[in-house]
Motif scaffolding. Sequence first.
Motif, PDB file in Angstrom:
ATOM      1  N   UNK A   5       0.787  -1.153   0.122  1.00 30.34           N
ATOM      2  CA  UNK A   5       0.076  -0.043  -0.142  1.00 30.34           C
ATOM      3  C   UNK A   5       0.766   1.282  -0.154  1.00 30.34           C
ATOM      4  N   UNK A   6       2.127   1.245   0.806  1.00 32.33           N
ATOM      5  CA  UNK A   6       2.879   2.501   0.738  1.00 32.33           C
ATOM      6  C   UNK A   6       3.479   2.380  -0.540  1.00 32.33           C
ATOM      7  N   UNK A   7       3.967   1.537  -1.370  1.00 36.18           N
ATOM      8  CA  UNK A   7       4.556   1.390  -2.515  1.00 36.18           C
ATOM      9  C   UNK A   7       3.472   1.827  -3.726  1.00 36.18           C
ATOM     10  N   UNK A   8       2.320   1.385  -3.637  1.00 40.98           N
ATOM     11  CA  UNK A   8       1.275   2.039  -4.522  1.00 40.98           C
ATOM     12  C   UNK A   8       1.442   3.350  -4.584  1.00 40.98           C
ATOM     13  N   UNK A   9       1.367   4.142  -3.319  1.00 37.51           N
ATOM     14  CA  UNK A   9       1.207   5.649  -3.504  1.00 37.51           C
ATOM     15  C   UNK A   9       2.605   6.180  -4.173  1.00 37.51           C
ATOM     16  N   UNK A  10       3.475   5.611  -3.487  1.00 31.38           N
ATOM     17  CA  UNK A  10       4.971   5.803  -4.115  1.00 31.38           C
ATOM     18  C   UNK A  10       5.308   5.777  -5.503  1.00 31.38           C
ATOM     19  N   UNK A  11       4.524   4.619  -6.152  1.00 39.18           N
ATOM     20  CA  UNK A  11       4.802   4.397  -7.678  1.00 39.18           C
ATOM     21  C   UNK A  11       4.108   5.613  -8.459  1.00 39.18           C
ATOM     22  N   UNK A  12       3.327   6.188  -8.091  1.00 41.33           N
ATOM     23  CA  UNK A  12       2.730   7.371  -8.664  1.00 41.33           C
ATOM     24  C   UNK A  12       3.788   8.627  -8.655  1.00 41.33           C
ATOM     25  N   UNK A  13       4.160   8.809  -7.412  1.00 42.09           N
ATOM     26  CA  UNK A  13       4.983   9.750  -7.386  1.00 42.09           C
ATOM     27  C   UNK A  13       6.261   9.378  -8.332  1.00 42.09           C
ATOM     28  N   UNK A  14       6.751   8.299  -7.901  1.00 45.77           N
ATOM     29  CA  UNK A  14       8.011   7.863  -8.909  1.00 45.77           C
ATOM     30  C   UNK A  14       7.743   7.958 -10.464  1.00 45.77           C
ATOM     31  N   UNK A  15       6.645   7.745 -10.640  1.00 42.23           N
ATOM     32  CA  UNK A  15       6.526   7.783 -12.339  1.00 42.23           C
ATOM     33  C   UNK A  15       6.387   9.285 -12.651  1.00 42.23           C
ATOM     34  N   UNK A  16       5.931  10.112 -12.022  1.00 46.14           N
ATOM     35  CA  UNK A  16       5.843  11.606 -12.259  1.00 46.14           C
ATOM     36  C   UNK A  16       7.280  12.209 -12.164  1.00 46.14           C
ATOM     37  N   UNK A  43       3.629  13.969 -15.445  1.00 49.47           N
ATOM     38  CA  UNK A  43       5.051  14.782 -15.093  1.00 49.47           C
ATOM     39  C   UNK A  43       5.520  15.655 -16.383  1.00 49.47           C
ATOM     40  N   UNK A  44       5.453  15.132 -17.748  1.00 53.38           N
ATOM     41  CA  UNK A  44       5.837  15.782 -18.713  1.00 53.38           C
ATOM     42  C   UNK A  44       4.605  16.773 -19.247  1.00 53.38           C
ATOM     43  N   UNK A  45       3.331  16.512 -18.962  1.00 50.54           N
ATOM     44  CA  UNK A  45       2.304  17.646 -19.276  1.00 50.54           C
ATOM     45  C   UNK A  45       2.429  18.630 -18.112  1.00 50.54           C
ATOM     46  N   UNK A  46       2.840  18.194 -16.841  1.00 48.10           N
ATOM     47  CA  UNK A  46       3.102  19.510 -15.814  1.00 48.10           C
ATOM     48  C   UNK A  46       4.328  20.278 -16.264  1.00 48.10           C
ATOM     49  N   UNK A  47       5.346  19.909 -16.887  1.00 46.29           N
ATOM     50  CA  UNK A  47       6.384  20.561 -17.454  1.00 46.29           C
ATOM     51  C   UNK A  47       5.926  21.625 -18.571  1.00 46.29           C
ATOM     52  N   UNK A  75      -4.789  20.461 -12.347  1.00 45.01           N
ATOM     53  CA  UNK A  75      -5.501  19.586 -13.063  1.00 45.01           C
ATOM     54  C   UNK A  75      -4.881  18.153 -12.848  1.00 45.01           C
ATOM     55  N   UNK A  76      -3.525  18.479 -13.326  1.00 38.76           N
ATOM     56  CA  UNK A  76      -2.608  17.225 -13.322  1.00 38.76           C
ATOM     57  C   UNK A  76      -2.249  16.657 -11.682  1.00 38.76           C
ATOM     58  N   UNK A  77      -2.333  17.759 -10.856  1.00 36.71           N
ATOM     59  CA  UNK A  77      -1.996  17.427  -9.364  1.00 36.71           C
ATOM     60  C   UNK A  77      -3.135  16.569  -9.032  1.00 36.71           C
ATOM     61  N   UNK A  78      -4.391  17.081  -9.348  1.00 40.97           N
ATOM     62  CA  UNK A  78      -5.539  16.374  -8.953  1.00 40.97           C
ATOM     63  C   UNK A  78      -5.724  14.834  -9.146  1.00 40.97           C
ATOM     64  N   UNK A  79      -5.375  14.774 -10.496  1.00 37.89           N
ATOM     65  CA  UNK A  79      -5.258  13.508 -11.210  1.00 37.89           C
ATOM     66  C   UNK A  79      -4.203  12.390 -10.568  1.00 37.89           C
ATOM     67  N   UNK A  80      -3.349  12.942 -10.117  1.00 40.06           N
ATOM     68  CA  UNK A  80      -2.099  12.288  -9.497  1.00 40.06           C
ATOM     69  C   UNK A  80      -2.651  11.751  -7.936  1.00 40.06           C
ATOM     70  N   UNK A  81      -3.262  12.835  -7.367  1.00 34.99           N
ATOM     71  CA  UNK A  81      -3.923  12.440  -6.012  1.00 34.99           C
ATOM     72  C   UNK A  81      -4.823  11.166  -6.093  1.00 34.99           C
ATOM     73  N   UNK A  82      -5.764  11.428  -7.231  1.00 30.74           N
ATOM     74  CA  UNK A  82      -6.929  10.422  -7.490  1.00 30.74           C
ATOM     75  C   UNK A  82      -6.185   9.016  -7.914  1.00 30.74           C
ATOM     76  N   UNK A  83      -5.054   9.195  -8.869  1.00 33.06           N
ATOM     77  CA  UNK A  83      -4.634   7.833  -8.822  1.00 33.06           C
ATOM     78  C   UNK A  83      -3.924   7.311  -7.828  1.00 33.06           C
TER      79      UNK A  83
END
Length: 255
Positions: A183-194, A206-210, A223-231
Amino acid sequence: MNIHRWIKAGWPPLVVVILLLFIWQLAVTWGGTADWLLPSPLKIWRDGTTDMPRVWMHMWATVRLMCIGFSVGAIGGVLVASVLHRLPFVKAGFYPLLILSQNIPVIALGPLLIILFGFGLLPKLILISLVCFFPVTMSTLDGFMQTDRSMYNYMQMIGASKRQIFYKLELPHALPFLFTGLKISATYSVMGAVIAEWLGGNVGLGYYMILQKSAFRADREFVAIGIIVILSLLFFWLIAGLEKLIIRWNVKRSS
């Protein structure tokens, strides 16, 4: 019953989020803040729906990347934890190195991986896998070490082999700890991908935010931040749901 419990537990944070968004909307409207500096929640929603086809494309690229990296990191973490547990002399040498490896910032590994492996998919997957690897490894190792010693001694007395003890006692006992790490890694994986997409990529959130940062489109960055949180939340709930399906005995005991 479970749905009623989820609703009962979920409405207080939902009320807080709605209240914060309402205060945010009022502060931006009355304060006359420029949209490029701090857009209102309503503007973020409008721009998000307008640009949704492009956001959708970048989101699925990020989901694909994080799922592959998470799978590799989780499987590798379970395998390494099992080896270290079964071979104490190997654990004595590698366990301190695992702890020390967490002192290296993830953002610092990205450029090094790009230098070594280029701008393709491989360095991104390695980065995400490393982010997910440590929580799974440490949680699983902790689960192995917390095995009931009385049951362990009993199985030794009745002649069970080390292999039987591992698969029938230690591994089942470590499953709740393993899912905590997952469960910890699940949230970290989104951060790592971005972060991986920030450092080098041509698609993904991550590229979209840049791109939006360069265009001073703070609304689309939100918008991107909100989607990241939801994911992150969805991935966390998915692992939690799998935990309840697989470890029914632990869920019943803890409820």
